[in-house]
Design an enzyme around this catalytic site. Structure first.
Site, PDB file in Angstrom:
ATOM      1  N   LYS A 115      49.486  10.906  94.502  1.00 26.50           N
ATOM      2  CA  LYS A 115      49.726   9.751  93.547  1.00 26.50           C
ATOM      3  C   LYS A 115      50.574  10.159  92.507  1.00 26.50           C
ATOM      4  CE  LYS A 115      45.812   6.769  93.609  1.00 26.50           C
ATOM      5  NZ  LYS A 115      44.769   6.094  92.899  1.00 26.50           N
ATOM      6  N   LYS A 197      46.780   4.927 108.627  1.00 23.67           N
ATOM      7  CA  LYS A 197      45.582   3.992 108.310  1.00 23.67           C
ATOM      8  C   LYS A 197      45.998   2.839 107.825  1.00 23.67           C
ATOM      9  CE  LYS A 197      41.867   4.234 104.919  1.00 23.67           C
ATOM     10  NZ  LYS A 197      41.351   4.965 103.534  1.00 23.67           N
ATOM     11  N   LYS A 200      46.328  -1.286 101.942  1.00 20.99           N
ATOM     12  CA  LYS A 200      46.563  -2.452 101.158  1.00 20.99           C
ATOM     13  C   LYS A 200      48.029  -2.377 100.544  1.00 20.99           C
ATOM     14  CE  LYS A 200      43.334  -0.600  97.728  1.00 20.99           C
ATOM     15  NZ  LYS A 200      42.249  -0.964  96.784  1.00 20.99           N
TER      16      LYS A 200
END
Ligand code: TRP
Length: 334
Positions: A115, A197, A200
């Site tokens: 992040k 994966k 979203k």
């Protein structure tokens, strides 16, 4: 009281639009587990602000997530469904646990590294101590099991370490939680790149099926899903895109991969993809309908939010008071 003796805690962030990966990999398992445990399902809005959020969007998404929990089948009378920000004890315990967590430990968290690479202009202290807030979520409720995805296992391991460290100093204060990893359908990959994966936050809209996609969109996205040149519906690592579609279809219908192979033997990818699309659309339709009803029924949902936050606060305060006492904070005169 609630369903079982053992406590279960889990939570999701209300950032981004949830995908069928979130449903099949997490929510659906929660519904099954909720029969067996006393459960708290939290909308972890305090975690979300480690990355900048637009206030109106955050508020709207948090409400959508909370109603989704219910629409997906979690009974709000039997499970504690609530917003993290409604229970101040989370942030309070997080402060305390910060003092029992080492910078070295937090520096090793892969999610922090990822992040901070992604948000280079905003590497704030909250992003760094994110796992401590997560530990506090879990430890506040004397949680026995925590259903999480693989990406959160490192945070759970740290939670256990913090609990054990605290207990070693002050006695048995916290239950040391176990991770629960779902058995089926846990890994849903992107429809455009089976090596990734389903996410979203994928830039390619066609890569993910969102839980609020309508029927036509769902079917169109499956039609466009990438396949291969094998022209054979087989569950094999050599055909990762088809394998992913079979996994989705299996998770939705409950059929085993071998049954799915048999069902589509000698049939083309077009027919197979249509069947997968229809099964997903059929699965989501009643959930979307129920969610829309809940979003329209403000009073009912507000009542649930209030009752559940009160219930969560009551449980959380029991642990927080105990911790404060152990630490030597002054008693409150009655
Ligand atoms: N960090 C989790 C995620 O991003 C969400 C979360 C916050 C959570 N607190 C939790 C999950 C406690 C399980 C238990 O997915």
């Amino acid at each position: 009281m609630l369903n079982g003796e053992k406590m279960l805690f889990s939570g999701m962030q209300a950032t981004g639009r949830l995908t069928i990966g979130n449903y099949l990999g997490a929510l659906k398992n929660w519904v099954t587990l909720s029969d067996e445990y006393t459960c708290l399902f939290c909308v972890v809005d305090e975690h979300s602000i480690t990355v900048r959020q637009d206030p109106a969007t955050l508020r709207q998404r948090a409400r959508k997530l909370l109603t989704l929990y219910i629409a997906a089948g979690l009974d709000p009378e039997k499970n504690i469904i609530y917003y993290q920000s409604h229970v101040p004890a989370h942030a309070e315990l997080a402060w305390i646990l910060n003092c029992f967590t080492y910078i070295g430990e937090l520096s090793r968290m892969t999610q922090f590294k990822d992040k901070s690479a992604k948000h280079e202009d905003n590497i704030n202290a909250g992003l760094f101590t994110y796992p401590v807030l997560m530990a506090s979520d879990i430890l506040l409720y004397q949680t026995d099991v925590v259903p999480v995805g693989h990406d959160q296992l490192q945070h759970l391991e740290l939670t256990r370490d913090i609990a054990i460290r605290f207990n070693n100093i002050y006695g048995e204060v916290f239950t040391v939680p176990e991770a629960y990893i779902g058995k089926v359908g846990a890994r849903i990959q992107s429809l455009q790149d089976p090596a990734k994966k389903m996410s979203k936050s994928d830039e390619n809209e066609n890569a993910s099926i969102y839980l609020d996609d309508d029927r036509d969109t769902i079917i169109r996205k499956f039609k466009r899903a990438i396949t291969d040149n094998e022209a054979c519906v087989r569950f094999s690592d050599e055909q990762p895109a088809i394998k992913n579609l079979i996994s989705i279809y299996s998770a939705v219908t409950g059929k085993s991969p071998a049954d799915v192979e048999r069902e589509f033997e000698g049939k083309g990818y077009g027919e197979f993809k249509l069947a997968v699309g229809e099964s997903v659309a059929d699965l989501l339709a009643p959930i979307q309908k129920r969610q829309a009803e809940l979003l329209a029924d403000k009073d009912y949902v507000d009542g649930i939010i209030k009752n559940n936050a009160d219930h969560a606060s009551y449980l959380a305060m029991k642990t927080l008071r105990k911790v404060q006492k152990k630490l030597g904070f002054p008693e409150r005169p009655r």
